[in-house]
Write an enzyme that holds these catalytic residues in place. Sequence first.
Site, PDB file in Angstrom:
ATOM      1  N   GLU A  18      24.444 -28.257  24.567  1.00 10.05           N
ATOM      2  CA  GLU A  18      24.861 -28.189  25.969  1.00 10.05           C
ATOM      3  C   GLU A  18      26.094 -29.039  26.252  1.00 10.05           C
ATOM      4  O   GLU A  18      26.078 -30.249  26.013  1.00 10.05           O
ATOM      5  CB  GLU A  18      23.704 -28.629  26.880  1.00 10.05           C
ATOM      6  CG  GLU A  18      24.039 -28.497  28.355  1.00 10.05           C
ATOM      7  CD  GLU A  18      22.854 -28.767  29.259  1.00 10.05           C
ATOM      8  OE1 GLU A  18      23.072 -29.038  30.452  1.00 10.05           O
ATOM      9  OE2 GLU A  18      21.711 -28.714  28.778  1.00 10.05           O
ATOM     10  N   LYS A  29      14.563 -32.795  33.804  1.00  9.01           N
ATOM     11  CA  LYS A  29      15.300 -32.059  32.765  1.00  9.01           C
ATOM     12  C   LYS A  29      16.592 -32.784  32.440  1.00  9.01           C
ATOM     13  O   LYS A  29      17.001 -32.877  31.281  1.00  9.01           O
ATOM     14  CB  LYS A  29      15.582 -30.635  33.245  1.00  9.01           C
ATOM     15  CG  LYS A  29      16.167 -29.707  32.164  1.00  9.01           C
ATOM     16  CD  LYS A  29      17.674 -29.705  32.147  1.00  9.01           C
ATOM     17  CE  LYS A  29      18.211 -28.744  31.089  1.00  9.01           C
ATOM     18  NZ  LYS A  29      19.688 -28.783  30.994  1.00  9.01           N
ATOM     19  N   HIS A  85      30.604 -29.431  34.688  1.00 12.07           N
ATOM     20  CA  HIS A  85      30.062 -28.328  33.898  1.00 12.07           C
ATOM     21  C   HIS A  85      31.090 -27.216  33.726  1.00 12.07           C
ATOM     22  O   HIS A  85      31.240 -26.667  32.633  1.00 12.07           O
ATOM     23  CB  HIS A  85      28.806 -27.775  34.575  1.00 12.07           C
ATOM     24  CG  HIS A  85      27.552 -28.452  34.155  1.00 12.07           C
ATOM     25  ND1 HIS A  85      27.061 -28.393  32.872  1.00 12.07           N
ATOM     26  CD2 HIS A  85      26.677 -29.223  34.851  1.00 12.07           C
ATOM     27  CE1 HIS A  85      25.938 -29.069  32.787  1.00 12.07           C
ATOM     28  NE2 HIS A  85      25.680 -29.605  33.978  1.00 12.07           N
TER      29      HIS A  85
END
Length: 420
Positions: free
Chosen positions: A82, A259, A373
Amino acid sequence: MKQSSYSGFFKLSPEERLREVTEFCNLTSEEQEILKDPNCLDMDKADHMIENVIGRFALPLGVGLNFKINGKDYLIPMVSEEPSVVAAASNAAKIIRESGGFTTSNTGSVMIAQIQITDVADPHFAKIVIEENKEKIKTLCNEKDPILVKFGGGMEELEVRIIESIIGKMVIVHLKVNTLDAMGANAVNTMAEAVSPLLEELTGGKAFLRILSNLAIHRLARSRVKIKKETIGEDIVDKIITAYAFAEADPFRAVTHNKGIMNGIIPVVLATGNDTRAIESGAHAYASITGRYTSLTTWEKDKNGDLVGTIELPMAVGLVGGATKIHPTARVAVKMLGVKSAAELGEIIASVGLANNFAAIKALATEGIQRGHMSLHARNLATVAGAKGEVLELIVAQMIKEKNVRLEYAQELLKKFNSK
């Protein structure tokens, strides 16, 4: 004195980064080659790790920077697919470092083995009988692992619970075993198997399941930080606490909040060859232990107005046995950390989780999570499109500027720049 604080590390080439890590961690030339070689896990080793092996699967190994934990500097090996996770950990650690870094502790290395006893006519009477035979049970368990006992581990305590179920009352025996620097699954499972016939004899019941619990409440890792209000601004302190309050109160928010914590934890667990599923399941169970799912971290404002944060969660990781010893890269990752015990490793992992949580809620409370992101996502798409070097950077900048981060647009821009 070596420092894990770097400026412009991301601007270096992978080879230059490896040289920096090699110097910090005293890696040998062989260990450097292991980190560079995606095939360092040969087929023979892979074939002995799991069943039906047909190949190997590589993931990026990065390093978390700027970590100062209990006054010691660490470079943190992190394996993840990620984008933004490693950068977020490093940026958070840099901010936290300015206020003194992380302070950690742990509750020991005791794991629980559970024995389920069914068909007991008099469960409350049986509970007392089992407790009266504690020393006999302890001796039988410890005979199964004399090496563990020799180094100071072994079964230490006994707990007996009576639980209601859809098939009636069950007697549940907990063997509390100090597994030292091992994760301990094999040790506690073997003890549970060994003691089951005796428990059947004592209770007149049937010993059914005999297995460890991954809710390792006697093996907690803790980390805490204080971030000065001058470092991030008083308004951001308040915003972070407001964001945390949402996660503390609402399970729909808490699960994503947690998370983000696991974004930091799992990459280190994976890099060191430990059991990611055990850590993940234990963490989420611990977040629910009060009967309501909530945050694994806390964020508060102290009397000076500074931001203080804590994390506490089960951390059943080991330094001996399993992939930690078999996988070449996992062995190098452990060396990079320079840890002396599984407890120290657990504290480091908890600190990385706290860092990633701080990074996530700070981003959410300020510019929003998508900004970082999307920048990394744009880079990935430009790479998939086939862009390299300076052209890649131009395409990323253009997609971000126009807020048009799509593979088709990356391909269109690549054709445009190549035509020039």
